[in-house]
Design a protein around this motif. Structure first.
Motif: not given
Lengths: 306, 306
Positions: A67, A69-74, A97, B209, B244-245
């Protein structure tokens, strides 16, 4: 400020490698991947990556997540097989995406198509342990489940970005396709660079009942120190589980905020490794203390020798 | 007091069946399973169970989860195939201490061994839609992903116990083994009988997220009404994601507290069905309102006819 914290003594060499990246103004995402790869690659850790213990059929099925933490991308994988570094696969998936969590054969196919290293993850040693346990179970009807030491790493870099990753072979002798908390957002891990990150190791089936990684990050966002957040979330939920379900599996959580302060809490004996700008890489032992606190002590040479 | 709330208009018949159980002093777990089975069994709902749209290879892979708000017990499956009622499998798994979340072939094998009904879940209609889309993609290079309407149901029974369940065929044209939020605790669902329950439908990759189902239950536990909790969690996180995204997928959340009060929030047009001791079963339409609020209106006969 930079820092990193990771679960279990097995992560110590990875923490040292991550420290070099972070101290050199490297990226927290590289630090997390590097720390976890070290554990995945080491053949004598029985609960992660190469050398991890197999499921009931002798197949090493691996779970991992990453993950940003900047973008919440997982990105996450569960039940992936024959792939050397699940953490690297999870990291790459985090950039997508759609389809960023893949399980089973679909996860393995993705990794193969993307060119990740294939590897038979069952070592002769792990196979022997599995065969021995099968015989024990047949003889004495022991509970077949045992061992669930996930490697997790949280890292903060000098740009105040944070990332978190997890990797695990899951419960030894698990049923085919069993998934624990490690690839599950909020339960196994969570990170928000505006606050901090947290991650979990322990009985996944119980960890996913409490979403403790998310809760610890949230508590830090409310102004709690990482230690206070861990204590409150872990011991509070341990008590809830005992009240509601009558029992609580083993679990241990680590956390770091975006100032490099850290904390841990656990309902068992738990080792971890930490390094920050202020603290040389060190292994500590945590145990539950009185009144919902955690006792944290440097591990001794005696313990290391044993 | 008793009550139930479920996502999308498709859940309405299930809500009516759940209402009969709850009004007759039945169990919230039976109510949840009954409501969701109705949607799974209906061949013309394209995003759940029988008739659900397949993955990119034409295989219908299903996700489902079940949570008991009394004990926090969770069962879940992801990527299960050829099984008529994934919600029933998830419910049974919730009783297991270990191995309660199963994915892929391991999930299907569990269901077969436990005697759950096998069924080819691909209807001729779903196959035609898939073939048509494959041709469209080949011709015009359309984005292949579309549709992610999970059925979720939260129920409160007269003993003040709560349960929640989810079931979905996931994104149409998803990659093999892709998993969304529906089987993930905290993201797709959460329930605590001492507080309330919540569940999500929408783009799973974004829902995981934010752990919004857990957050909504937590906010209700802090004293927020279900509507205030939904508004705060959903619009707050939608904004966070955009900051953020740079974008946020569609998502909609439902919640009910243990007094039978309910709420919803959504960043799209969203229908849902609700029934309580005070309210006859009704379908509503929710849309985002001004200042992080939700506009909720009964759906009209005109809308239903169209």
């Amino acid at each position: 400020m930079w820092g990193t914290i990771a679960t279990w003594r097995m992560a110590h060499d990875g923490v040292i490698a991550a420290k070099d990246i972070l101290a050199g103004n490297g990226d927290c995402k590289d630090a997390v991947e590097t720390a976890i790869r070290k554990v995945e690659d080491y053949p004598y850790y029985k609960s992660v990556g190469f050398g991890g213990l197999p499921n009931e059929r002798g197949i090493v099925e691996l779970d991992a997540a990453f993950m940003d933490g900047d973008t919440f991308q997982i990105g996450a994988v569960a039940g992936i097989t024959d792939i050397a570094n699940p953490i690297a696969v999870a990291r790459k998936l985090s950039l997508d995406t759609f389809n960023s969590f893949r399980v089973g054969q679909g996860a393995t196919e993705y990794a193969v198509l993307e060119g990740f290293e294939r590897k038979n993850m069952l070592t002769p040693r792990a196979k022997k342990i599995w065969e021995k346990r099968l015989a024990e179970i047949a003889d004495k009807k022991l509970n077949p489940y045992d061992g669930h030491d996930t490697v997790c790493a949280v890292a903060l870099d000098q740009k105040q970005s944070m990332a978190v990753g997890t990797s695990s072979s899951g419960l030894f002798m698990k049923k085919s396709g069993r998934v624990g908390d490690s690839p599950l957002s909020g339960s196994g891990f969570y990170a928000d660079s505006a606050i901090g990150g947290a991650a979990a190791t322990g009985l996944g089936e119980d960890l996913m009942k409490g979403c403790l990684s998310y809760e610890i990050v949230r508590l830090m966002g409310d102004g709690h120190t990482p230690q206070a957040a861990c204590d409150r979330a872990v011991y509070g939920f341990d008590q809830q589980l005992r009240n509601r379900l009558g029992k609580a599996g083993a679990f241990s959580l680590i956390a770091m905020n975006n100032q490099g302060a850290w904390g841990v809490a656990t309902n068992v004996e738990f080792t971890f490794s930490v390094a920050t700008e202020r603290q040389a890489p060190s292994i500590f032992m945590a145990t539950p203390g009185p009144n919902q606190t955690t006792v944290i002590e440097p591990i001794t040479q005696e313990w290391l020798d044993a």
